[in-house]
Design an enzyme around this catalytic site. Structure first.
Site, PDB file in Angstrom:
ATOM      1  N   LYS A  82       0.828  -1.196   0.000  1.00 64.11           N
ATOM      2  CA  LYS A  82       0.000   0.000   0.000  1.00 64.11           C
ATOM      3  C   LYS A  82       0.865   1.250   0.000  1.00 64.11           C
ATOM      4  CE  LYS A  82      -3.873  -0.341   2.393  1.00 64.11           C
ATOM      5  NZ  LYS A  82      -4.829  -0.470   3.518  1.00 64.11           N
TER       6      LYS A  82
ATOM      7  N   GLY B  82      -5.996   4.025  -2.830  1.00 65.61           N
ATOM      8  CA  GLY B  82      -5.992   2.874  -3.724  1.00 65.61           C
ATOM      9  C   GLY B  82      -4.842   2.876  -4.713  1.00 65.61           C
TER      10      GLY B  82
ATOM     11  N   GLU C 124       0.709  -4.788   4.555  1.00 71.24           N
ATOM     12  CA  GLU C 124      -0.284  -5.242   5.521  1.00 71.24           C
ATOM     13  C   GLU C 124      -0.674  -6.676   5.176  1.00 71.24           C
ATOM     14  OE1 GLU C 124      -2.885  -1.339   6.890  1.00 71.24           O
ATOM     15  OE2 GLU C 124      -3.740  -2.769   5.475  1.00 71.24           O
TER      16      GLU C 124
ATOM     17  N   HIS D  43     -15.763  -3.645   3.892  1.00 70.90           N
ATOM     18  CA  HIS D  43     -15.287  -2.271   3.999  1.00 70.90           C
ATOM     19  C   HIS D  43     -16.399  -1.445   4.637  1.00 70.90           C
ATOM     20  CE1 HIS D  43     -12.586   0.994   2.210  1.00 70.90           C
ATOM     21  NE2 HIS D  43     -13.502   1.617   2.925  1.00 70.90           N
TER      22      HIS D  43
ATOM     23  N   ASN E  37     -10.152   9.566   5.670  1.00 69.08           N
ATOM     24  CA  ASN E  37     -10.227  10.504   4.561  1.00 69.08           C
ATOM     25  C   ASN E  37     -10.745  11.828   5.103  1.00 69.08           C
ATOM     26  OD1 ASN E  37      -9.378   8.871   2.305  1.00 69.08           O
ATOM     27  ND2 ASN E  37     -11.250   7.698   2.642  1.00 69.08           N
TER      28      ASN E  37
ATOM     29  N   ARG F 267     -12.068  14.731   4.249  1.00 69.53           N
ATOM     30  CA  ARG F 267     -12.801  15.507   3.235  1.00 69.53           C
ATOM     31  C   ARG F 267     -14.216  14.959   3.142  1.00 69.53           C
ATOM     32  NH1 ARG F 267     -13.039  11.432  -0.437  1.00 69.53           N
ATOM     33  NH2 ARG F 267     -11.191  10.113  -0.702  1.00 69.53           N
TER      34      ARG F 267
ATOM     35  N   ARG G 154     -22.495   4.361  -8.334  1.00 69.98           N
ATOM     36  CA  ARG G 154     -21.674   5.310  -9.095  1.00 69.98           C
ATOM     37  C   ARG G 154     -21.746   4.929 -10.578  1.00 69.98           C
ATOM     38  NH1 ARG G 154     -16.054   6.480  -5.792  1.00 69.98           N
ATOM     39  NH2 ARG G 154     -16.868   6.260  -3.659  1.00 69.98           N
TER      40      ARG G 154
END
Length: 456
Positions: A165, A171, A206, A214, A296, A298, A344
């Site tokens: 990561k 991502g 990890e 998630h 995150n 935001r 989406r």
């Protein structure tokens, strides 16, 4: 906390559906908006909805976001030239860049977001991981990558398979490695990608946890108090990019849900967090376990599902905090009701390996009705540039419970029509018709299983 004068004019430093979303919330609050536009966006719907538009970046750099949206000096200069007293960065681009927050402060502008220090603390995923562990949150076994020998040794200690990561998150640079022989090359590629995306080549390992879910928690803070606005499930992902989200997370045991929410608030309190933020976790409901992933700092793409179940305008709450006002509600005042699911809609062709599909939209028809919301910047004649994110619209369905929300979503997707570019509408229609999804609680491997079963 020192209250400021109410904001009167905001520069929106973004594009697409989130720009439309911010403009509409500002309008409802009586705040003027100026949209920063780069490349092909000067004639797009967000620019026409805003009170004014100002160009950033040269017009001959169409599709090159670095020419404008990623240029701190250009964004701040545009705000000053437009007479704005604040900048809203939306998500992506400069939204989590502490340099923009500091440049706003130096220019006497309000940054509608967390402090620069909080952006740094959340944006450095290695540092955030260490802070989470110090706060007592469970973290997935892993650590920073150094030389080849140390990296191989770390992988053996935490157990195979492993995830590589990027410290910058999002991502980017993220790879699953299942064999020791593949580790060195995967780390090299991740370092290169992370360096190109963030200017920060650091990566870490990890242990790969699968199956997992998630689950994330929406936070709102004013620098002194932090509350949560419920949780979301974002497990339907392709290559670690979210495609569908819902609130609340379905089929999550009440005790585990409460622990995850408490952990998120504890992390926000550790930072003295100000504004909107999301703490993300990997949950194993069958084992009653969860692990901190990242924060995150935001507004999130998926914020509409939270708005649907908590009844708040999250952009308005962001602005209130930015104006120096204390939170307008306590945790006990938060009322979560019903269920909401968001799809989406991207300009990608699922039948051709999700190949991007830039072009010109020749027809755009979206559904309406009880419990249906569509966030989009799309109209017939709109250009879909190749150089930007492929998100065209978000279709959100809400209902008294998940069954009603899912039924409304299926009907809404059947009424969506976008012509001129390929989209993910057929994929969403097929996914939401699956019995496994209808039961709720799918893990992060669900989409891969579905695609393999249908296209393998």
């Amino acid at each position: 906390m020192t209250p400021r004068q109410p904001l009167r004019r905001v520069l929106v430093a973004n594009r697409g559906e989130i720009a439309v979303r911010i403009v509409r919330s500002c309008r409802s609050l009586g705040i003027e908006t100026v949209l920063a536009v780069s490349g092909p966006d000067a004639g797009a719907l967000p620019a026409r909805l805003a009170d004014a538009a100002i160009r950033i970046g040269p017009p001959d750099r169409a599709g090159a976001p670095a020419a404008g949206y990623l240029d701190v000096a250009a964004v701040v200069g545009a705000a000053r030239a437009a007479g704005a007293d604040a900048i809203h960065p939306g998500y992506g681009f400069l939204a989590e860049n502490p340099r923009l927050a500091r440049a706003c402060a130096a220019a006497g502008l309000v940054f509608i977001g967390p402090t620069a220090e909080q952006l740094e603390a959340a944006g450095d995923k290695l540092a955030a991981r260490a802070r989470a562990a110090a706060a007592g949150l469970p973290v997935i076994p892993g650590g920073a990558v150094s030389g080849p020998a140390e990296t191989a040794g770390l992988a053996e200690r935490i157990g195979w398979p492993v995830l590589v990561k990027a410290a910058g998150g999002g991502g980017r640079g993220l790879r699953t490695v299942r064999r020791p022989a593949d580790l060195g090359a995967a780390v090299e590629r991740a370092v290169a990608e992370a360096g190109a995306a963030f200017g920060d080549p650091r990566v870490y390992l990890e242990r790969y946890v699968q199956p997992g879910r998630h689950v994330e928690v929406q936070l709102l803070g004013d620098g002194e108090r932090v509350i949560h606005l419920g949780d979301r499930d974002c497990s339907v992902q392709r290559r670690y990019q979210k495609l569908l989200e819902e609130a609340p997370a379905p089929q999550l045991p009440d005790g585990l849900r409460a622990e995850i929410r408490r952990a998120a608030v504890a992390f926000g309190e550790l930072l003295g967090y100000r504004g909107l933020g999301t703490v993300e976790f990997l949950a194993e409901p069958g084992r009653g376990r969860f692990y901190f992933l990242e924060m995150n700092a935001r507004i999130q793409v998926e914020h509409p599902v939270t708005e649907a179940v908590c009844g708040l305008d999250l952009v308005a709450e962001q602005i209130a905090v930015a104006e120096g006002r204390p939170l307008r509600l306590a945790q006990d005042d938060v009322r979560l009701a019903g269920h909401a699911i968001e799809c989406r809609i991207n300009a990608e062709d699922p039948a051709d390996g999700f190949r991007p599909s830039p072009g010109t939209v020749t027809r755009a028809v979206f559904p309406a009705g009880p419990g249906i919301r569509v966030d989009t910047h799309l109209q017939a004649g709109a250009a879909v540039p190749a150089g930007y994110d492929s998100l065209l619209a978000k279709v959100i369905a809400s209902g008294r419970d998940r069954a009603e929300a899912l039924d409304r979503l299926r009907r809404a997707l059947a009424r969506c029509e976008i012509a001129g570019v390929a989209t993910t509408i057929p994929l969403h229609a097929a996914l939401t018709a699956q019995p496994e999804f209808a039961r709720g609680g799918v893990d992060t491997g669900y989409l891969a299983r579905f695609l393999e079963g249908n296209h393998g």
